[in-house]
Design an enzyme around this catalytic site. Structure first.
Site, PDB file in Angstrom:
ATOM      1  N   ARG A 267      -7.853   9.218  16.151  1.00 18.03           N
ATOM      2  CA  ARG A 267      -6.552   8.920  15.536  1.00 18.03           C
ATOM      3  C   ARG A 267      -6.163  10.074  14.619  1.00 18.03           C
ATOM      4  NH1 ARG A 267      -6.857   5.700  18.868  1.00 18.03           N
ATOM      5  NH2 ARG A 267      -6.722   3.426  18.785  1.00 18.03           N
TER       6      ARG A 267
ATOM      7  N   TYR B 191       0.825  -1.223   0.000  1.00 19.69           N
ATOM      8  CA  TYR B 191       0.000   0.000   0.000  1.00 19.69           C
ATOM      9  C   TYR B 191       0.861   1.277   0.000  1.00 19.69           C
ATOM     10  CZ  TYR B 191      -3.282   3.442   2.058  1.00 19.69           C
ATOM     11  OH  TYR B 191      -4.031   4.555   2.339  1.00 19.69           O
TER      12      TYR B 191
ATOM     13  N   TYR C 198       3.828  -7.021  17.051  1.00 16.31           N
ATOM     14  CA  TYR C 198       4.038  -6.106  15.919  1.00 16.31           C
ATOM     15  C   TYR C 198       4.728  -4.823  16.405  1.00 16.31           C
ATOM     16  CZ  TYR C 198       3.140  -2.453  12.526  1.00 16.31           C
ATOM     17  OH  TYR C 198       3.303  -1.384  11.671  1.00 16.31           O
TER      18      TYR C 198
ATOM     19  N   ASP D 184       9.765  -7.384  -3.506  1.00 16.59           N
ATOM     20  CA  ASP D 184       8.581  -7.780  -2.738  1.00 16.59           C
ATOM     21  C   ASP D 184       8.363  -9.266  -2.937  1.00 16.59           C
ATOM     22  OD1 ASP D 184       5.753  -7.944  -1.782  1.00 16.59           O
ATOM     23  OD2 ASP D 184       5.917  -5.768  -1.760  1.00 16.59           O
TER      24      ASP D 184
ATOM     25  N   ASN E 171      -8.342  -2.522   9.542  1.00 18.24           N
ATOM     26  CA  ASN E 171      -8.292  -1.069   9.740  1.00 18.24           C
ATOM     27  C   ASN E 171      -9.624  -0.409   9.388  1.00 18.24           C
ATOM     28  OD1 ASN E 171      -5.159  -1.686   8.623  1.00 18.24           O
ATOM     29  ND2 ASN E 171      -5.395  -0.605  10.543  1.00 18.24           N
TER      30      ASN E 171
ATOM     31  N   LYS F 271       8.710  -3.286  15.796  1.00 22.47           N
ATOM     32  CA  LYS F 271       9.092  -1.952  15.297  1.00 22.47           C
ATOM     33  C   LYS F 271      10.085  -1.288  16.270  1.00 22.47           C
ATOM     34  CE  LYS F 271       6.698  -1.766  11.506  1.00 22.47           C
ATOM     35  NZ  LYS F 271       7.396  -1.843  10.226  1.00 22.47           N
TER      36      LYS F 271
ATOM     37  N   ASP G 123      -6.813  -1.176  22.047  1.00 28.12           N
ATOM     38  CA  ASP G 123      -6.985   0.157  21.444  1.00 28.12           C
ATOM     39  C   ASP G 123      -6.780   1.260  22.482  1.00 28.12           C
ATOM     40  OD1 ASP G 123      -7.424  -0.372  18.795  1.00 28.12           O
ATOM     41  OD2 ASP G 123      -9.613  -0.408  18.958  1.00 28.12           O
TER      42      ASP G 123
ATOM     43  N   ILE H 259     -18.411  -0.235  15.206  1.00 23.86           N
ATOM     44  CA  ILE H 259     -17.551   0.786  15.835  1.00 23.86           C
ATOM     45  C   ILE H 259     -17.155   0.253  17.209  1.00 23.86           C
ATOM     46  CG2 ILE H 259     -17.456   3.130  16.772  1.00 23.86           C
ATOM     47  CD1 ILE H 259     -19.173   4.066  14.477  1.00 23.86           C
ATOM     48  N   PHE H 260     -15.857   0.075  17.373  1.00 25.32           N
ATOM     49  CA  PHE H 260     -15.365  -0.583  18.585  1.00 25.32           C
ATOM     50  C   PHE H 260     -15.314   0.406  19.754  1.00 25.32           C
ATOM     51  CE2 PHE H 260     -12.845  -3.213  15.317  1.00 25.32           C
ATOM     52  CZ  PHE H 260     -13.861  -4.149  15.202  1.00 25.32           C
TER      53      PHE H 260
ATOM     54  N   SER I 237       6.396   3.217  13.398  1.00 24.93           N
ATOM     55  CA  SER I 237       4.979   3.440  13.670  1.00 24.93           C
ATOM     56  C   SER I 237       4.808   4.214  14.972  1.00 24.93           C
ATOM     57  CB  SER I 237       4.295   2.078  13.814  1.00 24.93           C
ATOM     58  OG  SER I 237       3.035   2.218  14.413  1.00 24.93           O
TER      59      SER I 237
ATOM     60  N   ASN J  17      10.167 -11.913  10.207  1.00 25.21           N
ATOM     61  CA  ASN J  17      10.038 -11.023   9.041  1.00 25.21           C
ATOM     62  C   ASN J  17      10.531  -9.618   9.340  1.00 25.21           C
ATOM     63  OD1 ASN J  17       8.451 -11.071   6.285  1.00 25.21           O
ATOM     64  ND2 ASN J  17       7.822 -12.842   7.495  1.00 25.21           N
TER      65      ASN J  17
HETATM   66  P1  NAD Z   1       1.597  -3.713   3.010  1.00 25.17           P
HETATM   67  O1  NAD Z   1       1.365  -5.048   3.615  1.00 25.17           O
HETATM   68  O2  NAD Z   1       0.616  -3.217   2.009  1.00 25.17           O
HETATM   69  O3  NAD Z   1       3.054  -3.653   2.358  1.00 25.17           O
HETATM   70  C1  NAD Z   1       4.137  -4.418   2.839  1.00 25.17           C
HETATM   71  C2  NAD Z   1       4.717  -5.165   1.643  1.00 25.17           C
HETATM   72  O4  NAD Z   1       5.840  -5.928   2.088  1.00 25.17           O
HETATM   73  C3  NAD Z   1       3.747  -6.140   1.008  1.00 25.17           C
HETATM   74  O5  NAD Z   1       3.694  -5.905  -0.392  1.00 25.17           O
HETATM   75  C4  NAD Z   1       4.326  -7.530   1.305  1.00 25.17           C
HETATM   76  O6  NAD Z   1       4.070  -8.442   0.264  1.00 25.17           O
HETATM   77  C5  NAD Z   1       5.798  -7.196   1.460  1.00 25.17           C
HETATM   78  N1  NAD Z   1       6.562  -8.105   2.337  1.00 25.17           N
HETATM   79  C6  NAD Z   1       6.235  -8.523   3.589  1.00 25.17           C
HETATM   80  N2  NAD Z   1       7.203  -9.317   4.083  1.00 25.17           N
HETATM   81  C7  NAD Z   1       8.176  -9.386   3.127  1.00 25.17           C
HETATM   82  C8  NAD Z   1       9.428 -10.045   3.054  1.00 25.17           C
HETATM   83  N3  NAD Z   1       9.864 -10.808   4.050  1.00 25.17           N
HETATM   84  N4  NAD Z   1      10.178  -9.895   1.928  1.00 25.17           N
HETATM   85  C9  NAD Z   1       9.729  -9.137   0.894  1.00 25.17           C
HETATM   86  N5  NAD Z   1       8.534  -8.495   0.912  1.00 25.17           N
HETATM   87  C10 NAD Z   1       7.774  -8.621   2.017  1.00 25.17           C
HETATM   88  O7  NAD Z   1       1.733  -2.670   4.222  1.00 25.17           O
HETATM   89  P2  NAD Z   1       1.768  -1.087   4.206  1.00 25.17           P
HETATM   90  O8  NAD Z   1       0.521  -0.587   4.828  1.00 25.17           O
HETATM   91  O9  NAD Z   1       2.172  -0.581   2.880  1.00 25.17           O
HETATM   92  O10 NAD Z   1       2.938  -0.844   5.268  1.00 25.17           O
HETATM   93  C11 NAD Z   1       4.292  -0.699   4.873  1.00 25.17           C
HETATM   94  C12 NAD Z   1       5.163  -0.616   6.112  1.00 25.17           C
HETATM   95  O11 NAD Z   1       4.717   0.479   6.912  1.00 25.17           O
HETATM   96  C13 NAD Z   1       5.111  -1.851   7.002  1.00 25.17           C
HETATM   97  O12 NAD Z   1       6.406  -2.097   7.521  1.00 25.17           O
HETATM   98  C14 NAD Z   1       4.182  -1.439   8.117  1.00 25.17           C
HETATM   99  O13 NAD Z   1       4.439  -2.121   9.309  1.00 25.17           O
HETATM  100  C15 NAD Z   1       4.484   0.025   8.235  1.00 25.17           C
HETATM  101  N6  NAD Z   1       3.386   0.819   8.818  1.00 25.17           N
HETATM  102  C16 NAD Z   1       2.146   0.775   8.214  1.00 25.17           C
HETATM  103  C17 NAD Z   1       1.094   1.486   8.771  1.00 25.17           C
HETATM  104  C18 NAD Z   1      -0.289   1.450   8.154  1.00 25.17           C
HETATM  105  O14 NAD Z   1      -1.236   1.886   8.801  1.00 25.17           O
HETATM  106  N7  NAD Z   1      -0.467   0.974   6.929  1.00 25.17           N
HETATM  107  C19 NAD Z   1       1.300   2.261   9.936  1.00 25.17           C
HETATM  108  C20 NAD Z   1       2.585   2.278  10.514  1.00 25.17           C
HETATM  109  C21 NAD Z   1       3.618   1.553   9.935  1.00 25.17           C
HETATM  110  N1  UDP Z   2     -12.187   0.711  14.292  1.00 22.02           N
HETATM  111  C1  UDP Z   2     -13.532   0.435  14.376  1.00 22.02           C
HETATM  112  N2  UDP Z   2     -14.041  -0.548  13.570  1.00 22.02           N
HETATM  113  C2  UDP Z   2     -13.278  -1.249  12.695  1.00 22.02           C
HETATM  114  C3  UDP Z   2     -11.893  -0.947  12.602  1.00 22.02           C
HETATM  115  C4  UDP Z   2     -11.379   0.032  13.431  1.00 22.02           C
HETATM  116  O1  UDP Z   2     -14.252   1.038  15.158  1.00 22.02           O
HETATM  117  O2  UDP Z   2     -13.799  -2.150  11.999  1.00 22.02           O
HETATM  118  C5  UDP Z   2     -11.616   1.767  15.143  1.00 22.02           C
HETATM  119  C6  UDP Z   2     -10.535   1.269  16.071  1.00 22.02           C
HETATM  120  O3  UDP Z   2     -11.109   0.839  17.279  1.00 22.02           O
HETATM  121  C7  UDP Z   2      -9.667   2.502  16.240  1.00 22.02           C
HETATM  122  C8  UDP Z   2      -9.839   3.275  14.933  1.00 22.02           C
HETATM  123  O4  UDP Z   2     -11.004   2.731  14.307  1.00 22.02           O
HETATM  124  O5  UDP Z   2     -10.196   3.305  17.274  1.00 22.02           O
HETATM  125  C9  UDP Z   2      -8.658   3.125  13.999  1.00 22.02           C
HETATM  126  O6  UDP Z   2      -8.378   1.754  13.868  1.00 22.02           O
HETATM  127  P1  UDP Z   2      -7.271   1.212  12.881  1.00 22.02           P
HETATM  128  O7  UDP Z   2      -7.179  -0.272  13.102  1.00 22.02           O
HETATM  129  O8  UDP Z   2      -7.561   1.701  11.505  1.00 22.02           O
HETATM  130  O9  UDP Z   2      -5.947   1.960  13.361  1.00 22.02           O
HETATM  131  P2  UDP Z   2      -5.097   1.794  14.725  1.00 22.02           P
HETATM  132  O10 UDP Z   2      -5.980   1.197  15.760  1.00 22.02           O
HETATM  133  O11 UDP Z   2      -3.972   0.915  14.355  1.00 22.02           O
HETATM  134  O12 UDP Z   2      -4.671   3.176  15.073  1.00 22.02           O
END
Ligand code: NAD
Ligand code: UDP
Length: 340
Positions: free
Chosen positions: A234, A14, A152, A34, A202, A156, A297, A220-221, A127, A102
């Protein structure tokens, strides 16, 4: 940004795919590594459609040292943006070893391969979760990392420490630890976006999948939190702003050492406000009901985002309305994500 070559691990995912688009648009050469464990190769066609350029793609794993060595030998890589990893908080409590393998071992192997190839510039996806359970809001980079509540988050925090120790040991390393808040939205073309496998964990993809008819209603949690409307708050930021934050960080990484930046907007939005905003912007109703709190949460957190603005010249600029409109543009054009 000067013409350079950037390796994006997890670049089919993403945030990685949006960052690839922005880097290519700015003139960088991009290599995507990837293993596609949580993404789809179709994203590469979409990046091509948006930018006119197809990034080099290596299907491989960051745990595979041989694959990494071959890649560093083949391409003249200047820097690495490291997104690859597993990211589902709930799943990490079920299969913690896979998360440490991983996220932690994977980063360690990547750093070893980078060091061997003489590539010592790295941007890491951290994060806001590393601030832990008891930190006061807004979160600011000068606070110590706190007590994380799941594997998780702990993975990080461990990688942040690993990279900090590495930089202390060798001043040639330059590392940015980017602490993301809650990225949502999609590229305005609607060609790339968030495509979770199975039931979304999410909030935003859950809302958009209810809107498109894939799910019946949003749960809604919790509505008894100590916030204005009782639902959690958030700091949601547009994924395009987040992508731009990586370019800004890369552009400033020349002086060695570890640099930590929050990437968020600096303000919180509640779950109910998110639902109402989505309905207002799209005109599509999102049925919901209140459900018990989700374990782990926190009631509310958002970023102090002033350091990134001061030092990187980066500020989230896209509005909540744009986040909603772009999410819906992506979801309505691709109801089944990349599998359409
Ligand atoms: P995502 O799952 O869409 O992207 C991660 C990609 O890494 C995927 O395409 C997956 O196939 C690849 N991958 C996983 N393990 C691998 C491995 N061992 N070797 C090669 N490829 C591998 O996730 P995202 O939302 O794009 O997040 C990207 C990064 O940002 C992650 O490290 C995630 O923890 C971090 N992050 C995401 C969020 C969020 O809300 N999306 C928030 C904070 C941090
Ligand atoms: N949330 C919710 N219903 C859902 C998914 C999330 O009410 O199906 C709420 C969750 O409790 C949190 C907020 O939405 O308060 C954001 O959640 P998310 O998982 O997107 O992000 P994070 O909790 O990792 O900040």
């Amino acid at each position: 940004m000067s013409k350079n070559t950037v390796l994006i691990t997890g670049g089919a995912g993403y945030i990685g795919s949006h960052t690839a688009v922005q880097l290519i648009t700015q003139g960088s050469k991009v290599i995507v590594l990837d293993n596609l464990c949580n993404s789809n190769a179709e994203v590469l066609n979409r990046i091509h459609s948006i930018t006119g350029i197809r990034p080099e793609f290596v299907k491989g794993d960051i745990l595979d040292r041989g694959c990494l060595d071959k890649m560093f030998a083949k391409y003249s890589i200047d820097s690495v943006i490291h997104f690859a990893g597993l990211k589902a908080v709930g799943e990490s409590t079920q299969i913690p070893l896979a998360y440490y393998q991983n996220n932690v071992t994977g980063t360690l192997v990547l750093c070893e391969a980078m060091a061997a190839a003489g590539v010592k510039t790295l941007v890491f996806s951290s994060s806001a979760t590393v601030y832990g359970e008891d930190a006061p809001v807004p979160y600011i980079e000068t606070m110590p990392r706190g007590k994380t509540s799941n594997p998780y988050g702990t993975s990080k925090a461990m990688v942040e420490q690993l990279l900090t120790d590495l930089c202390k040991s060798d001043p040639e390393w330059s590392v940015a630890l980017l602490r993301y808040f809650n990225p949502i939205g999609a590229h305005p073309s609607g060609l790339i976006g968030e495509d979770p496998k199975g039931i979304p964990n999410n909030l935003m993809p859950f809302i958009s999948q209810v809107a498109v008819g894939k799910r019946k209603e949003l749960s809604i949690f919790g509505n008894d939190y100590p916030t204005d409307d009782g639902t959690c708050e958030r700091d949601y930021l547009h994924v395009m702003d987040l992508a731009d934050g990586h370019l800004a960080a890369l552009g400033c990484l020349s002086d060695g050492g570890v640099h930590i930046y929050n990437l968020g907007t600096g303000s919180g939005t509640s779950v109910l406000e998110m639902v109402n905003s989505f309905q207002d912007v799209t005109g599509v109703e999102v049925p919901y009901s209140f459900a018990p709190r989700r374990e782990g949460d926190l009631p509310a957190f958002w970023a102090d985002a002033s350091k990134a603005e001061k030092e990187l010249g980066w500020k989230a600029s896209r509005t909540l309305d744009e986040m909603m409109a772009d999410t819906w543009n992506w979801q309505s054009k691709n109801p089944n994500g990349y599998d359409d």
